[in-house]
Design an enzyme around this catalytic site. Structure first.
Site, PDB file in Angstrom:
ATOM      1  N   GLY A 124       0.806  -1.222   0.000  1.00 51.72           N
ATOM      2  CA  GLY A 124       0.000   0.000   0.000  1.00 51.72           C
ATOM      3  C   GLY A 124       0.839   1.274   0.000  1.00 51.72           C
ATOM      4  CG  HIS A 125      -1.340   4.942   0.190  1.00 49.98           C
ATOM      5  ND1 HIS A 125      -2.346   5.765  -0.201  1.00 49.98           N
ATOM      6  CD2 HIS A 125      -1.787   4.320   1.302  1.00 49.98           C
ATOM      7  CE1 HIS A 125      -3.350   5.663   0.626  1.00 49.98           C
ATOM      8  NE2 HIS A 125      -3.035   4.798   1.551  1.00 49.98           N
TER       9      HIS A 125
END
EC number: 2.3.1.191
Lengths: 348, 348, 348
Positions: C237-238
């Site tokens: 994920g970011h």
């Protein structure tokens, strides 16, 4: 892109505390915002960073604004206003219509002149590409696919035969929509493929993450509602229905024919069995294993959080005999009851 | 495509109850079948829909046929016959041989003249593409890959160097077969890649889902048996062997060197550790965590189904102390034994 | 490629027991090694295969060499030396600089003349491709992407806008790096996309598996350290940070903003919640569900291993009432205490 605080306040419809002509030109978290930064204070535990911030502007509540030494935009929902402001600072690139010379567009496809078909993309017969649609490099748009206005396929997206995408979709690289799903009849040892003749139909404002896969319906359609947001690496089986504004995080899998309501949130790596009915407003936490329908809104969970392996091994060994354990407890209860009664008799 | 019931009965080898010249032209579920629909009655709980159906034809058992107001095809296995009939109504598109001008085929690749190489696909040196193979748009067929007759790569499939695909394969978009697997030796903090020099070998009638990945062998080969069906988003590690006619649902991962028998069914999101041996005829339910070999056929499961989060939190907290709990129960049992004995002595 | 044992000994810096001019030309496991095979003895349980081996050469410890009837290379770490030897027998193919005529390279991209851009690949404006980089067929290299020297993108890799890849990367087909991550603000029922303006930055010697996805940062960057190895079907994920030399097996998902230390190993299908801190040297076993930060190195696990379904069903039913069960045990303990005290009183 630099924007004045005055313009931001006007376009966002919020009050400004500070000079209208000051500029911000980039986003930053409140913990590291400096001159020219637009930031926001959402989590009140970060309020101590506010006192000494040198941010160009902070979006925060009127209550927090008292402690803010720099210009501020006031809102009861700072994160939402920050998201909107961020879209002003980072507008979606506008689409220049045309077809790249390396793209292969079937003569029987209809591509709106304001849409862009990128390099090495393929558009097959009967496809209909709406106004201002952006088809990035390496995409495959299958036969009879329809894509609504202002949708954006970033790169290497595959839309299989008959798929319909609504307006303003955002589809990330590697996504595969409308694949012929997984359906077989057994014939002795053999599996006989059941043709999958439905479609995958996506509403408006849908987002599909990287390498996410959505199967088309077996008979009838797979339906993804308006405003649905799917993260990366998700699998949606045939004839699944996902209600409007439901969001799913990465690595989740939904088996065939399950119907999920509106406004649900499904965290990462959740697995759902097939043919379930999930009500509106249901929330599953990460790695939940959903084997039954859920008729009431609320938060549902499963799984065993990680612990040191030695502890885990001991506990898991016990889990294997949990049923037996309950029987032992019942026996103890009976024995004690008997003893109490006999003691009672003794006492009496 | 419209077909007469007479032709269906003949080609399927089943008895027809009704007019031979009546036509059906589409599939429908029994719950919504109307004129022209071909449907089937598999699940007897749906029998109430039969009485009032207006379907063009229903495939069902002779027993159910008594209650059927419309033409019927009779079979003891309605779903199988329906799947076969569906393939008659929806035949696989026939393949027209040729190479699209935008495809890049190495001069040292051999492509059968009856095979099709689609737009923006790449075929590398030494590849061998058999008769009537369909290579859709955006595929990459690596060096020395072999694809058997009548196989179909829908779009954007990658077959890495040396991969062999049998006849009549169906491979969905985004699949990657024969990737160099995940093998390293540790050198202090560093990881030294172990070259993966085996191949991925697929038997006949194999299906590979969208974005599924199959690694090639490290030394020796990864083997996918005849009639194996893999759904989407599956990962098969190096040197795995999957027996004939085994089927796996989406999101499952099989670690390196595990051998799975014939006729197994593996539901969605199952995880298997490496170097296991799974017998023939083993069935795992969804999200099962397989850490040991299984030598007996049967159904195996694991995982905790989702429940309201408040309940889950309480139960999980207890799980962390399950071992301790068992010790407390043992202590209770000992105490009660002692008490009973001493009571006994008192009584005696 | 055939190599003499003398050359191997010299290049690997290990002692040779046997003729320097003997040749090996392929790798084999010790269980099936024959003439011309290079093999190794790592697992001592396989020592019985040594006595009768006809391998061309075995890499093993000096202690094991006594029982070896064929030439041997001596090392305290046979698997590591075998991996290095394998890279001598199977060297990475050298890269011939150039751009395939079907590739589309923006005039404002800078491609080193020693780099190769394969067929049907697309390189967008501002991209910087370093010396001896191999970009295989069907890749998309986005705007302002930078790729360091000697990196290899096997095929159909997507690097989104701004992504930075260090030197000597190996990126497998279908990987998507730098996708705009999953971030939204809620506005009533609607989700408002939060622009993701950070980058994905990969260190040197990184490997990314097939169909693995790494999101770019929301604000700030997603950071993948030097020597990190990611298997297939992983989602990062970011704003995740992965420390140097950490390795993750397939199907794992890491939620946004989690920071993982150096030298961690994360087995297959692990799920991590967001915003966690995982220390250096932490190891998670397969399918672990990580919901809290881990501050101490060690091995952590979770999940319930599969068992026969009938047993599982019984045990799971009990798990739903585990908290209640503990209350019953407490009650039993209290009752017994009371009884013992009252018995005690009786005795006294």
């Amino acid at each position: 892109m630099a924007v004045t605080l005055g313009e931001l306040a006007t376009r966002l419809g919020v009050a400004l505390k500070g000079p209208a002509d000051a500029l911000v030109d980039h986003l930053a978290p409140v913990t590291s915002a400096g001159p020219g930064s637009l930031t926001f204070l959402g989590d009140r535990r970060l309020r101590r960073h506010l006192v000494e911030t040198q941010a160009g502007c902070v979006i925060l509540t009127a209550a927090d604004a008292e402690h803010c030494p720099v210009p501020a935009l006031l809102s009861n929902n700072p994160y939402l206003i920050f998201a909107r402001a961020a879209r002003i600072l980072h507008p979606s690139p506008s689409v220049v219509g045309g077809v790249h010379p390396s793209a292969v567009v079937d003569p029987a496809a209809r591509v709106d002149p304001t849409a862009w078909i990128g390099p090495c993309s393929v558009v097959e017969t009967g496809a209909l590409i709406g106004p201002r649609v952006f088809v990035g490099p390496g995409c495959v748009i299958g036969t009879d696919v329809e894509i609504g206005a202002d949708s954006r396929l970033v790169a290497r997206v595959t839309l299989c035969v008959g798929t319909r995408v609504g307006e303003r979709a955002l589809i990330h690289p590697g996504a595969v929509i409308g694949r012929e799903g997984f359906g077989f009849a057994r014939d002795g040892e053999q599996w006989v493929r059941m043709p999958q003749v439905g479609r995958a139909i996506l509403g408006h404002d849908v987002e599909i993450g990287a390498n996410t896969t959505v199967d088309r319906g077996a008979i009838g359609d797979t339906l993804i509602g308006n405003g649905v947001k799917l993260d990366s690496q998700i699998q949606i089986g045939h004839n699944v229905e996902v209600g409007d504004h439901t969001a799913m995080a990465a690595n989740t899998g939904i088996s065939g024919s399950t119907r999920i309501g509106r406004n649900c949130t499904i965290a990462g790596a959740v697995g759902m069995a097939g043919h379930l009915e999930i009500a509106d407003g249901v929330h599953f936490t990460g790695m939940a294993m959903v084997t039954r329908s859920v008729s009431a809104p609320g938060v549902y969970s499963s799984g065993i959080p990680a612990m040191p392996s030695a502890d885990w091994r001991r506990n898991v060994a016990r889990f294997r005999h949990l049923d037996e354990l309950v029987r032992r407890i019942k026996q103890l209860e009976t024995q004690i009851d008997t003893m109490k009664q006999s003691n009672g008799r003794e006492v009496t």
